[in-house]
Scaffold this motif. Structure first.
Motif, PDB file in Angstrom:
ATOM      1  N   ALA A   1      31.583  54.639 -47.773  1.00  0.00           N
ATOM      2  CA  ALA A   1      31.894  54.679 -46.333  1.00  0.00           C
ATOM      3  C   ALA A   1      31.252  55.876 -45.642  1.00  0.00           C
ATOM      4  O   ALA A   1      30.694  55.750 -44.546  1.00  0.00           O
ATOM      5  CB  ALA A   1      33.395  54.673 -46.115  1.00  0.00           C
ATOM      6  N   LYS A   2      31.322  57.057 -46.291  1.00  0.00           N
ATOM      7  CA  LYS A   2      30.851  58.254 -45.591  1.00  0.00           C
ATOM      8  C   LYS A   2      29.374  58.175 -45.254  1.00  0.00           C
ATOM      9  O   LYS A   2      28.962  58.567 -44.163  1.00  0.00           O
ATOM     10  CB  LYS A   2      31.140  59.506 -46.427  1.00  0.00           C
ATOM     11  CG  LYS A   2      32.607  59.875 -46.353  1.00  0.00           C
ATOM     12  CD  LYS A   2      32.873  61.236 -46.918  1.00  0.00           C
ATOM     13  CE  LYS A   2      34.353  61.538 -46.809  1.00  0.00           C
ATOM     14  NZ  LYS A   2      34.836  62.351 -47.905  1.00  0.00           N
ATOM     15  N   SER A   3      28.571  57.662 -46.165  1.00  0.00           N
ATOM     16  CA  SER A   3      27.138  57.566 -45.823  1.00  0.00           C
ATOM     17  C   SER A   3      26.808  56.282 -45.061  1.00  0.00           C
ATOM     18  O   SER A   3      25.916  56.282 -44.213  1.00  0.00           O
ATOM     19  CB  SER A   3      26.238  57.655 -47.046  1.00  0.00           C
ATOM     20  OG  SER A   3      26.942  57.850 -48.205  1.00  0.00           O
ATOM     21  N   ALA A   4      27.538  55.199 -45.338  1.00  0.00           N
ATOM     22  CA  ALA A   4      27.197  53.927 -44.674  1.00  0.00           C
ATOM     23  C   ALA A   4      27.520  53.960 -43.186  1.00  0.00           C
ATOM     24  O   ALA A   4      26.914  53.239 -42.404  1.00  0.00           O
ATOM     25  CB  ALA A   4      27.938  52.774 -45.345  1.00  0.00           C
ATOM     26  N   LEU A   5      28.490  54.810 -42.795  1.00  0.00           N
ATOM     27  CA  LEU A   5      28.858  54.872 -41.375  1.00  0.00           C
ATOM     28  C   LEU A   5      28.185  56.063 -40.678  1.00  0.00           C
ATOM     29  O   LEU A   5      28.455  56.358 -39.522  1.00  0.00           O
ATOM     30  CB  LEU A   5      30.385  54.946 -41.230  1.00  0.00           C
ATOM     31  CG  LEU A   5      31.119  53.743 -41.837  1.00  0.00           C
ATOM     32  CD1 LEU A   5      32.635  53.906 -41.731  1.00  0.00           C
ATOM     33  CD2 LEU A   5      30.690  52.434 -41.177  1.00  0.00           C
ATOM     34  N   GLN A   6      27.317  56.724 -41.404  1.00  0.00           N
ATOM     35  CA  GLN A   6      26.597  57.905 -40.889  1.00  0.00           C
ATOM     36  C   GLN A   6      25.191  57.489 -40.430  1.00  0.00           C
ATOM     37  O   GLN A   6      24.739  56.386 -40.707  1.00  0.00           O
ATOM     38  CB  GLN A   6      26.525  58.934 -42.050  1.00  0.00           C
ATOM     39  CG  GLN A   6      26.004  60.295 -41.736  1.00  0.00           C
ATOM     40  CD  GLN A   6      26.744  60.955 -40.586  1.00  0.00           C
ATOM     41  OE1 GLN A   6      26.466  60.634 -39.432  1.00  0.00           O
ATOM     42  NE2 GLN A   6      27.667  61.865 -40.911  1.00  0.00           N
ATOM     43  N   TYR A   7      24.483  58.381 -39.736  1.00  0.00           N
ATOM     44  CA  TYR A   7      23.037  58.178 -39.545  1.00  0.00           C
ATOM     45  C   TYR A   7      22.388  58.141 -40.933  1.00  0.00           C
ATOM     46  O   TYR A   7      22.863  58.811 -41.860  1.00  0.00           O
ATOM     47  CB  TYR A   7      22.405  59.358 -38.808  1.00  0.00           C
ATOM     48  CG  TYR A   7      22.742  59.481 -37.342  1.00  0.00           C
ATOM     49  CD1 TYR A   7      22.119  58.669 -36.408  1.00  0.00           C
ATOM     50  CD2 TYR A   7      23.645  60.446 -36.908  1.00  0.00           C
ATOM     51  CE1 TYR A   7      22.420  58.811 -35.055  1.00  0.00           C
ATOM     52  CE2 TYR A   7      23.944  60.581 -35.557  1.00  0.00           C
ATOM     53  CZ  TYR A   7      23.320  59.762 -34.634  1.00  0.00           C
ATOM     54  OH  TYR A   7      23.600  59.889 -33.309  1.00  0.00           O
ATOM     55  N   SER A   8      21.287  57.391 -41.030  1.00  0.00           N
ATOM     56  CA  SER A   8      20.566  57.479 -42.318  1.00  0.00           C
ATOM     57  C   SER A   8      19.260  58.227 -42.074  1.00  0.00           C
ATOM     58  O   SER A   8      18.962  58.595 -40.940  1.00  0.00           O
ATOM     59  CB  SER A   8      20.281  56.079 -42.876  1.00  0.00           C
ATOM     60  OG  SER A   8      19.109  55.532 -42.329  1.00  0.00           O
TER      61      SER A   8
ATOM     62  N   LEU B   1      15.449  56.689 -34.276  1.00  0.00           N
ATOM     63  CA  LEU B   1      15.935  57.656 -35.286  1.00  0.00           C
ATOM     64  C   LEU B   1      16.037  57.048 -36.674  1.00  0.00           C
ATOM     65  O   LEU B   1      15.494  57.573 -37.630  1.00  0.00           O
ATOM     66  CB  LEU B   1      17.286  58.270 -34.908  1.00  0.00           C
ATOM     67  CG  LEU B   1      17.340  59.046 -33.598  1.00  0.00           C
ATOM     68  CD1 LEU B   1      18.756  59.566 -33.356  1.00  0.00           C
ATOM     69  CD2 LEU B   1      16.344  60.205 -33.565  1.00  0.00           C
ATOM     70  N   CYS B   2      16.755  55.931 -36.776  1.00  0.00           N
ATOM     71  CA  CYS B   2      16.865  55.278 -38.090  1.00  0.00           C
ATOM     72  C   CYS B   2      17.406  53.872 -37.898  1.00  0.00           C
ATOM     73  O   CYS B   2      17.949  53.538 -36.845  1.00  0.00           O
ATOM     74  CB  CYS B   2      17.819  56.056 -38.996  1.00  0.00           C
ATOM     75  SG  CYS B   2      19.506  56.138 -38.379  1.00  0.00           S
ATOM     76  N   THR B   3      17.250  53.067 -38.940  1.00  0.00           N
ATOM     77  CA  THR B   3      17.855  51.726 -38.957  1.00  0.00           C
ATOM     78  C   THR B   3      19.319  51.895 -39.380  1.00  0.00           C
ATOM     79  O   THR B   3      19.642  52.816 -40.129  1.00  0.00           O
ATOM     80  CB  THR B   3      17.090  50.847 -39.972  1.00  0.00           C
ATOM     81  OG1 THR B   3      15.705  50.816 -39.582  1.00  0.00           O
ATOM     82  CG2 THR B   3      17.614  49.430 -40.026  1.00  0.00           C
ATOM     83  N   ALA B   4      20.203  50.982 -38.902  1.00  0.00           N
ATOM     84  CA  ALA B   4      21.640  51.102 -39.203  1.00  0.00           C
ATOM     85  C   ALA B   4      21.886  51.229 -40.703  1.00  0.00           C
ATOM     86  O   ALA B   4      21.464  50.376 -41.488  1.00  0.00           O
ATOM     87  CB  ALA B   4      22.372  49.885 -38.665  1.00  0.00           C
ATOM     88  N   ALA B   5      22.588  52.295 -41.093  1.00  0.00           N
ATOM     89  CA  ALA B   5      22.854  52.524 -42.518  1.00  0.00           C
ATOM     90  C   ALA B   5      23.809  51.466 -43.073  1.00  0.00           C
ATOM     91  O   ALA B   5      23.685  51.050 -44.227  1.00  0.00           O
ATOM     92  CB  ALA B   5      23.446  53.916 -42.706  1.00  0.00           C
ATOM     93  N   PHE B   6      24.745  51.033 -42.252  1.00  0.00           N
ATOM     94  CA  PHE B   6      25.798  50.127 -42.734  1.00  0.00           C
ATOM     95  C   PHE B   6      25.203  48.845 -43.322  1.00  0.00           C
ATOM     96  O   PHE B   6      25.480  48.475 -44.467  1.00  0.00           O
ATOM     97  CB  PHE B   6      26.739  49.816 -41.562  1.00  0.00           C
ATOM     98  CG  PHE B   6      28.017  49.148 -41.949  1.00  0.00           C
ATOM     99  CD1 PHE B   6      28.599  49.326 -43.202  1.00  0.00           C
ATOM    100  CD2 PHE B   6      28.677  48.324 -41.038  1.00  0.00           C
ATOM    101  CE1 PHE B   6      29.792  48.709 -43.554  1.00  0.00           C
ATOM    102  CE2 PHE B   6      29.873  47.697 -41.371  1.00  0.00           C
ATOM    103  CZ  PHE B   6      30.424  47.883 -42.622  1.00  0.00           C
ATOM    104  N   THR B   7      24.353  48.172 -42.534  1.00  0.00           N
ATOM    105  CA  THR B   7      23.765  46.921 -43.036  1.00  0.00           C
ATOM    106  C   THR B   7      22.794  47.200 -44.190  1.00  0.00           C
ATOM    107  O   THR B   7      22.639  46.373 -45.082  1.00  0.00           O
ATOM    108  CB  THR B   7      23.052  46.142 -41.914  1.00  0.00           C
ATOM    109  OG1 THR B   7      22.223  47.048 -41.186  1.00  0.00           O
ATOM    110  CG2 THR B   7      24.037  45.472 -40.990  1.00  0.00           C
TER     111      THR B   7
END
Ligand code: PLP
Length: 411
Positions: A61-68, A273-279
């Motif tokens: 959760a901590k990285s998936a809901l963060q900026y990547s 900035l980045c592609t969504a980390a969650f998906t």
């Protein structure tokens, strides 16, 4: 406010596509549309996505809901590199850049390589979305002819020779290598090899866009052009999750030599900035866990069935004497060419009145004077019954228009 005085030169040069406007008509509720290019939603592995989402929230959760990072989440880049290695491609995860769909990959390549007025060699016809991306950067096109075996190498050589005479070095050759959008055809193995030889001889970069290669219904697999490039690093490869998992994740990848990847990363930073980390985490779970490989045969079998129904109906109802169409061995599309005097843009209005639609092929040609007699038909999305009924309706109309004397159908 008068925005016209504020818009950039680029914005002023942007044109709404006449055909996209026309296609809005095809959104009527009763219409049978072969105009889209959508995967069939019944192929979406909803339960597996739900389970993977739970795992990601439980474990990451901590990285998936963060900026990547702009490059993309490491586990996904590794899983993509591994997925491509199974297909004989030599790919280091550092060469993989995760993008917001391949469409963003095309835009980033435009940013990295194109100055206003630069020339690109493309197959004729080619993917409209690529032309739109490259148009934004002011690209010009040299179009090489293609046939049932894809782009014709001799025609690419002719483009190169003509450009050379004018002192122009093309920035790259863009191809959709397998089950192309719009034609459904693939570049044969011998032509792939020849294209690489030509690229070597002319120090040419190849952009290989390959969203459909995994959707093969018949025949033997073809090696990607990227995998045939032994050590020269002349091919930038684009792949996507849109057609093998779900398009709604907006996840795709590019594989390029390190220097190009770095430049694409810097460009992407300014875009999003980045592609969504969650998906990305969910896709990594599904790809590394083998779901995609396991699920692919179901997609292929559904689309093969639909392709068969469409081809059978075309055989029965299309005007065989005057019209040809591709017998796609994979992907989402077939492509028909009517007699020269038929204008498929005009015919679309008549088709929509009969509640059936297709994409007029003209928009896939970089030269605005070409392709008036062509059309793209999608078989992945409509129901089996709608394919049968729609092709019959369209076939009757095509019979009529093909038989009309030339003058009465040319505006
Ligand atoms: C040839 C080709 N390239 C790229 C794309 C873009 O795919 P996505 O942005 O969904 O990855 C498409 C979409 O249909 C396509 O047909």
């Amino acid at each position: 406010m008068d925005f016209g005085k504020l818009y950039s030169e680029r914005t002023h040069s942007m044109k709404a596509s006449e055909i996209r406007e026309l296609l809005k008509l095809t959104e009527k509720p009763n219409i049978i549309s072969f105009a889209g290019g959508l995967p069939n939603p019944s192929t979406f592995p909803v339960k597996e996505v739900e389970e993977a989402t739970h795992r990601v929230l439980r474990d990451h959760a901590k990285s998936a809901l963060q900026y990547s990072t702009t490059e993309g989440v490491t586990v996904l880049r590794e899983a993509v590199a591994e997925h491509l290695r199974k297909d004989g491609m030599t790919v280091h995860p550092d060469q993989v850049l995760i993008t917001n769909g391949s469409q963003q990959g095309l835009d980033l390549l435009g940013r990295v390589f194109l100055d206003k007025g630069d020339t690109i060699i493309v197959a004729n016809p080619t993917y409209l979305g690529a032309l739109q991306s490259f148009n934004y950067f002011g690209a010009k096109y040299a179009s090489a002819q293609s046939d049932g075996d894809g782009i014709i190498p001799e025609s690419v050589e002719k483009c190169l020779a003509d450009l050379k005479k004018k002192g122009i070095r093309p920035k790259f050759l863009y191809v959709v290598s397998t089950f192309a959008n719009p034609t459904g055809t693939s570049i044969s193995q011998s032509r792939r090899k020849r294209l690489l030889e030509i690229a070597h001889e002319h120090d040419l970069l190849i952009i290989e866009d390959d969203p459909y290669g995994k959707l093969r219904f018949d025949g033997a697999d073809l090696p990607t052009i990227h995998s045939l490039d032994k050590g020269e690093g002349r091919v930038v490869y684009l792949g996507t999750f849109s057609k093998i998992l779900v398009p709604g994740f907006r996840l795709a990848w590019s594989v390029a030599p390190m220097d190009v990847t770095r430049k694409m990363v810097i460009s992407k930073q300014s875009v999003d900035l980045c592609t969504a980390a969650f998906t990305q985490y969910i896709a990594a779970d599904l790809l590394a866990g083998g779901l995609i490989d396991k699920h692919l045969p179901q997609i292929i079998s559904l689309y093969r069935g639909k392709r068969d129904i469409m081809l059978k109906a075309m055989d029965k109802h299309f005007p065989k004497e005057s019209t040809t169409w591709t017998k796609s061995q994979g992907g989402l599309f077939t492509w028909a060419e009517m007699p020269q005097h038929v204008n498929t843009i005009q015919m679309l209005e008549a088709a929509v009145k009969k509640d059936v639609a297709y994409v007029p092929g003209k928009s896939f040609y970089p030269d605005p004077k070409e392709g008036f007699n062509t059309m793209r038909l999608n078989f992945s999305h409509p129901t089996d019954e709608k394919i049968q009924v729609g092709v019959e309706r369209l076939g009757h109309l095509m019979q009529e228009w093909a038989a009309k004397p030339a003058k009465s159908v040319m505006a």
